[in-house]
Design an enzyme around this catalytic site. Structure first.
Site, PDB file in Angstrom:
ATOM      1  N   LYS A  47       0.889  -1.173  -0.042  1.00 27.97           N
ATOM      2  CA  LYS A  47      -0.018  -0.049  -0.100  1.00 27.97           C
ATOM      3  C   LYS A  47       0.820   1.273  -0.148  1.00 27.97           C
ATOM      4  O   LYS A  47       0.407   2.277  -0.164  1.00 27.97           O
ATOM      5  CB  LYS A  47      -0.882   0.053   1.270  1.00 27.97           C
ATOM      6  CG  LYS A  47      -1.743  -1.109   1.553  1.00 27.97           C
ATOM      7  CD  LYS A  47      -2.503  -1.159   2.822  1.00 27.97           C
ATOM      8  CE  LYS A  47      -3.184  -2.323   3.050  1.00 27.97           C
ATOM      9  NZ  LYS A  47      -3.494  -2.329   4.741  1.00 27.97           N
ATOM     10  N   GLY A  48       2.007   1.162   0.203  1.00 28.25           N
ATOM     11  CA  GLY A  48       3.192   2.214   0.460  1.00 28.25           C
ATOM     12  C   GLY A  48       3.120   3.275  -0.549  1.00 28.25           C
ATOM     13  O   GLY A  48       3.433   4.725  -0.391  1.00 28.25           O
ATOM     14  N   GLU A 103       7.447   2.666  -6.570  1.00 31.25           N
ATOM     15  CA  GLU A 103       7.721   2.396  -5.286  1.00 31.25           C
ATOM     16  C   GLU A 103       7.652   3.503  -4.268  1.00 31.25           C
ATOM     17  O   GLU A 103       8.147   4.383  -4.778  1.00 31.25           O
ATOM     18  CB  GLU A 103       9.082   1.620  -5.426  1.00 31.25           C
ATOM     19  CG  GLU A 103       9.226   0.142  -5.678  1.00 31.25           C
ATOM     20  CD  GLU A 103       8.758  -0.770  -4.557  1.00 31.25           C
ATOM     21  OE1 GLU A 103       8.255  -0.449  -3.395  1.00 31.25           O
ATOM     22  OE2 GLU A 103       8.728  -2.156  -4.407  1.00 31.25           O
ATOM     23  N   ASP A 104       7.556   3.207  -3.256  1.00 33.10           N
ATOM     24  CA  ASP A 104       7.581   4.067  -2.137  1.00 33.10           C
ATOM     25  C   ASP A 104       9.105   4.125  -1.770  1.00 33.10           C
ATOM     26  O   ASP A 104       9.611   5.169  -1.723  1.00 33.10           O
ATOM     27  CB  ASP A 104       6.787   3.655  -0.960  1.00 33.10           C
ATOM     28  CG  ASP A 104       6.703   2.064  -0.458  1.00 33.10           C
ATOM     29  OD1 ASP A 104       7.516   1.411  -1.100  1.00 33.10           O
ATOM     30  OD2 ASP A 104       6.225   1.769   0.388  1.00 33.10           O
ATOM     31  N   ASP A 107      14.840  -0.546   0.302  1.00 32.19           N
ATOM     32  CA  ASP A 107      15.590  -0.401   1.341  1.00 32.19           C
ATOM     33  C   ASP A 107      16.688  -1.650   1.227  1.00 32.19           C
ATOM     34  O   ASP A 107      17.892  -1.008   0.520  1.00 32.19           O
ATOM     35  CB  ASP A 107      14.718  -0.943   2.506  1.00 32.19           C
ATOM     36  CG  ASP A 107      15.234  -1.317   3.899  1.00 32.19           C
ATOM     37  OD1 ASP A 107      16.636  -0.717   4.145  1.00 32.19           O
ATOM     38  OD2 ASP A 107      14.827  -1.845   4.806  1.00 32.19           O
ATOM     39  N   LYS A 135      17.446   3.998   0.170  1.00 31.74           N
ATOM     40  CA  LYS A 135      18.374   3.877   1.399  1.00 31.74           C
ATOM     41  C   LYS A 135      19.471   3.344   0.722  1.00 31.74           C
ATOM     42  O   LYS A 135      19.696   1.945   0.906  1.00 31.74           O
ATOM     43  CB  LYS A 135      17.886   3.154   2.739  1.00 31.74           C
ATOM     44  CG  LYS A 135      16.400   3.648   3.184  1.00 31.74           C
ATOM     45  CD  LYS A 135      16.297   2.820   4.478  1.00 31.74           C
ATOM     46  CE  LYS A 135      15.052   3.028   5.199  1.00 31.74           C
ATOM     47  NZ  LYS A 135      14.479   2.100   6.056  1.00 31.74           N
ATOM     48  N   PHE A 156      14.318   3.957   9.910  1.00 33.16           N
ATOM     49  CA  PHE A 156      12.986   3.607   9.434  1.00 33.16           C
ATOM     50  C   PHE A 156      12.109   4.825   9.339  1.00 33.16           C
ATOM     51  O   PHE A 156      12.113   5.677  10.423  1.00 33.16           O
ATOM     52  CB  PHE A 156      12.317   2.529  10.505  1.00 33.16           C
ATOM     53  CG  PHE A 156      11.136   1.949  10.235  1.00 33.16           C
ATOM     54  CD1 PHE A 156      11.068   1.029   9.515  1.00 33.16           C
ATOM     55  CD2 PHE A 156       9.943   2.382  10.522  1.00 33.16           C
ATOM     56  CE1 PHE A 156       9.972   0.443   9.060  1.00 33.16           C
ATOM     57  CE2 PHE A 156       8.662   2.009  10.165  1.00 33.16           C
ATOM     58  CZ  PHE A 156       8.460   0.820   9.374  1.00 33.16           C
ATOM     59  N   VAL A 157      11.286   5.002   8.455  1.00 32.14           N
ATOM     60  CA  VAL A 157      10.595   6.265   8.094  1.00 32.14           C
ATOM     61  C   VAL A 157       9.147   5.684   7.910  1.00 32.14           C
ATOM     62  O   VAL A 157       8.710   4.923   7.543  1.00 32.14           O
ATOM     63  CB  VAL A 157      11.143   6.789   6.833  1.00 32.14           C
ATOM     64  CG1 VAL A 157      12.344   7.535   6.948  1.00 32.14           C
ATOM     65  CG2 VAL A 157      11.053   6.183   5.570  1.00 32.14           C
ATOM     66  N   ASP A 163       3.906   2.953   6.505  1.00 31.97           N
ATOM     67  CA  ASP A 163       3.286   2.839   7.712  1.00 31.97           C
ATOM     68  C   ASP A 163       4.170   2.204   8.794  1.00 31.97           C
ATOM     69  O   ASP A 163       5.388   1.649   8.313  1.00 31.97           O
ATOM     70  CB  ASP A 163       2.320   1.668   7.533  1.00 31.97           C
ATOM     71  CG  ASP A 163       2.964   0.364   7.376  1.00 31.97           C
ATOM     72  OD1 ASP A 163       3.526   0.159   6.444  1.00 31.97           O
ATOM     73  OD2 ASP A 163       2.113  -0.589   8.088  1.00 31.97           O
ATOM     74  N   ARG A 169       0.522   6.082   7.763  1.00 29.95           N
ATOM     75  CA  ARG A 169       0.305   6.303   6.364  1.00 29.95           C
ATOM     76  C   ARG A 169      -0.244   7.948   5.862  1.00 29.95           C
ATOM     77  O   ARG A 169       0.238   8.382   5.024  1.00 29.95           O
ATOM     78  CB  ARG A 169      -0.496   5.366   5.726  1.00 29.95           C
ATOM     79  CG  ARG A 169      -0.019   3.947   5.601  1.00 29.95           C
ATOM     80  CD  ARG A 169      -0.814   3.148   4.766  1.00 29.95           C
ATOM     81  NE  ARG A 169      -0.728   1.549   5.197  1.00 29.95           N
ATOM     82  CZ  ARG A 169       0.149   0.802   4.719  1.00 29.95           C
ATOM     83  NH1 ARG A 169       1.109   1.399   4.126  1.00 29.95           N
ATOM     84  NH2 ARG A 169       0.259  -0.333   5.325  1.00 29.95           N
TER      85      ARG A 169
END
Ligand code: 5GP
Length: 183
Positions: A47-48, A103-104, A107, A135, A156-157, A163, A169
């Site tokens: 969902k990001g 993409e959100d 990582d 990242k 971590f964001v 989320d 979110r």
């Protein structure tokens, strides 16, 4: 709105909007509006990527169509294992289409690397990636990404679609979480 859960604002709403516009201009130049492959197909990863996907589509000056996929990576809630399961597949065939994965965040890169391999077996005319965040210090595999919004530290964001345990979110900016939230 979440009390003092957010430790700092890493990227403001205005910075996200400016970067989205910049990315949209670069992307529009790569795909002619009347391409023989048809409209550019944006594939959003749920969902990001929802906020970024919709804002990007609105900022693009070329016609696009939208499809969504949901994948889940086995592992803890804050790290990825690279073993991916499709929770929701595309509704449409992408053979012969120009496909842009939206993409959100990248990582380790393991989820995206898997997704690119999976979609490339479906014979799209082209397959590229745009990600809002990356990242660089966390990357564990090489994956070609045509467009990156922001390179961020290995923290971590949350916010703007991202989320922690399904919360945050709805924040309009990208922020870091206070460690007390994890514990
Ligand atoms: P990767 O396979 O690249 O390690 O992980 C990608 C997925 O992990 C992202 O699509 C996202 O769902 C999740 N993820 C990775 N880093 C973060 C982060 O800093 N915050 C949030 N909320 N999710 C993250």
């Amino acid at each position: 709105m979440y009390g003092d859960d957010i430790a700092s604002v890493l990227i403001t709403q205005e910075e996200i909007a400016a970067k989205t516009k910049e990315l949209a201009e670069l992307i529009a130049k790569r795909y002619p509006a009347d391409a023989p492959e048809g409209d550019l197909l944006l594939v959003g990863v749920l969902k990001g990527a929802i906020f970024f996907m919709t804002d990007l589509a609105k900022a693009l000056s070329i016609p696009t169509q939208m499809e969504f996929m949901a994948v889940s990576s086995y592992g803890s809630s804050t790290s990825s294992s690279g073993v991916v399961r499709i929770m929701k597949d595309l509704d449409k065939d992408i053979a012969g289409r120009n496909v842009l994965i939206v993409e959100d965040i990248i990582d380790s890169g393991l989820t995206l690397s898997w997704l690119k391999r999976n979609l490339s077996t479906r014979n799209p005319a082209s397959l590229e990636v745009v990600t809002l965040l990356r990242k660089p210090d966390a990357l564990r595999t090489h994956v070609d990404v045509a467009h990156v919004g922001f390179d961020i530290p290995n923290e971590f964001v949350v916010g703007y679609g991202l989320d922690y345990a399904e919360r945050y979110r709805d924040l309009p900016y990208i922020g870091t979480l206070d460690p007390k939230v994890y514990s």
